[in-house]
Scaffold this motif. Structure first.
Motif, PDB file in Angstrom:
ATOM      1  N   GLN A   1      47.447  38.960  51.388  1.00  0.00           N
ATOM      2  CA  GLN A   1      46.588  38.287  50.408  1.00  0.00           C
ATOM      3  C   GLN A   1      45.106  38.534  50.637  1.00  0.00           C
ATOM      4  O   GLN A   1      44.285  38.177  49.787  1.00  0.00           O
TER       5      GLN A   1
ATOM      6  N   PRO B   1      43.599  41.311  47.910  1.00  0.00           N
ATOM      7  CA  PRO B   1      43.487  40.802  46.536  1.00  0.00           C
ATOM      8  C   PRO B   1      42.446  39.680  46.398  1.00  0.00           C
ATOM      9  O   PRO B   1      41.733  39.609  45.400  1.00  0.00           O
ATOM     10  N   ARG B   2      42.340  38.820  47.400  1.00  0.00           N
ATOM     11  CA  ARG B   2      41.344  37.739  47.331  1.00  0.00           C
ATOM     12  C   ARG B   2      39.928  38.292  47.385  1.00  0.00           C
ATOM     13  O   ARG B   2      39.050  37.841  46.654  1.00  0.00           O
TER      14      ARG B   2
ATOM     15  N   ALA C   1      39.013  41.266  46.430  1.00  0.00           N
ATOM     16  CA  ALA C   1      38.763  41.965  45.162  1.00  0.00           C
ATOM     17  C   ALA C   1      38.431  40.985  44.043  1.00  0.00           C
ATOM     18  O   ALA C   1      37.549  41.239  43.223  1.00  0.00           O
ATOM     19  N   SER C   2      39.118  39.844  44.014  1.00  0.00           N
ATOM     20  CA  SER C   2      38.822  38.865  42.955  1.00  0.00           C
ATOM     21  C   SER C   2      37.443  38.239  43.162  1.00  0.00           C
ATOM     22  O   SER C   2      36.720  37.985  42.199  1.00  0.00           O
ATOM     23  N   GLU C   3      37.060  38.012  44.423  1.00  0.00           N
ATOM     24  CA  GLU C   3      35.736  37.441  44.697  1.00  0.00           C
ATOM     25  C   GLU C   3      34.624  38.446  44.427  1.00  0.00           C
ATOM     26  O   GLU C   3      33.508  38.063  44.069  1.00  0.00           O
TER      27      GLU C   3
ATOM     28  N   GLY D   1      34.404  40.406  42.010  1.00  0.00           N
ATOM     29  CA  GLY D   1      34.129  40.468  40.579  1.00  0.00           C
ATOM     30  C   GLY D   1      33.257  39.338  40.066  1.00  0.00           C
ATOM     31  O   GLY D   1      32.794  39.387  38.931  1.00  0.00           O
ATOM     32  N   HIS D   2      33.026  38.318  40.869  1.00  0.00           N
ATOM     33  CA  HIS D   2      32.197  37.194  40.430  1.00  0.00           C
ATOM     34  C   HIS D   2      30.717  37.569  40.408  1.00  0.00           C
ATOM     35  O   HIS D   2      30.276  38.416  41.161  1.00  0.00           O
TER      36      HIS D   2
ATOM     37  N   GLN E   1      27.616  37.871  43.222  1.00  0.00           N
ATOM     38  CA  GLN E   1      28.656  38.200  44.187  1.00  0.00           C
ATOM     39  C   GLN E   1      28.493  37.344  45.450  1.00  0.00           C
ATOM     40  O   GLN E   1      27.384  37.173  45.939  1.00  0.00           O
TER      41      GLN E   1
ATOM     42  N   ALA F   1      36.938  46.378  48.483  1.00  0.00           N
ATOM     43  CA  ALA F   1      36.934  45.433  47.365  1.00  0.00           C
ATOM     44  C   ALA F   1      35.606  45.456  46.617  1.00  0.00           C
ATOM     45  O   ALA F   1      35.544  45.047  45.471  1.00  0.00           O
TER      46      ALA F   1
END
Length: 137
Positions: free
Chosen positions: A83, A86-87, A89-91, A93-94, A97, A123
């Motif tokens: 995990q 993926p975590r 990578a999702s962060e 995108g915010h 940053q 990421a």
């Protein structure tokens, strides 16, 4: 100011030396020539008015800890290795940053910390910092 030659007579002199008067007038003329363009050098423009306020959004801080046994902790909560990427990578995108603070135990293998750094780089996390103990205890 100097007046013309004086005779022994008590007549009033009607001659004035004009040279000092002309010098003063030339100095004043030069001063006005220099200062007037400076005062009128601006172009009149009617600027638009806006009421926008700048936003000071502080980026979130993610604390990624690596325990002595190699376990990853995301903000004090344990996460499995699968995990982590993926975590991150999702962060990434915010906007704005978040900053990633990596805290590694002194007994953990360097490989675990390097994997976390590589995952953050892949990421797209741009701000990575390390948390250390300054006094070494």
């Amino acid at each position: 100011m100097a007046f013309g030659t004086q005779d022994d007579t008590d007549e009033v002199m009607n001659e004035i030396n004009m040279t000092p008067l002309v010098d003063v007038m030339l100095v004043l003329l030069i001063i006005f020539i220099i200062t007037v363009p400076v005062m009128k050098n601006s172009v009149p423009i009617d600027l638009p008015r806006a009421t926008a306020q700048p936003e000071d959004i502080k980026p979130e801080t993610i604390r990624l800890s690596v325990a002595g046994d190699g376990t990853y902790f995301w903000n004090e909560g344990a996460i499995p290795d699968e995990q982590l990427e993926p975590r991150l990578a999702s962060e990434a995108g915010h906007q704005p940053q978040p900053e990633l603070h990596i805290k590694g135990d002194r007994n953990v293998r360097y490989e675990r910390v390097a994997k976390a750094m590589a995952a953050a780089q892949q990421a797209g996390i741009k701000k990575i910092g390390f948390v250390t103990d300054p006094d070494g205890s």
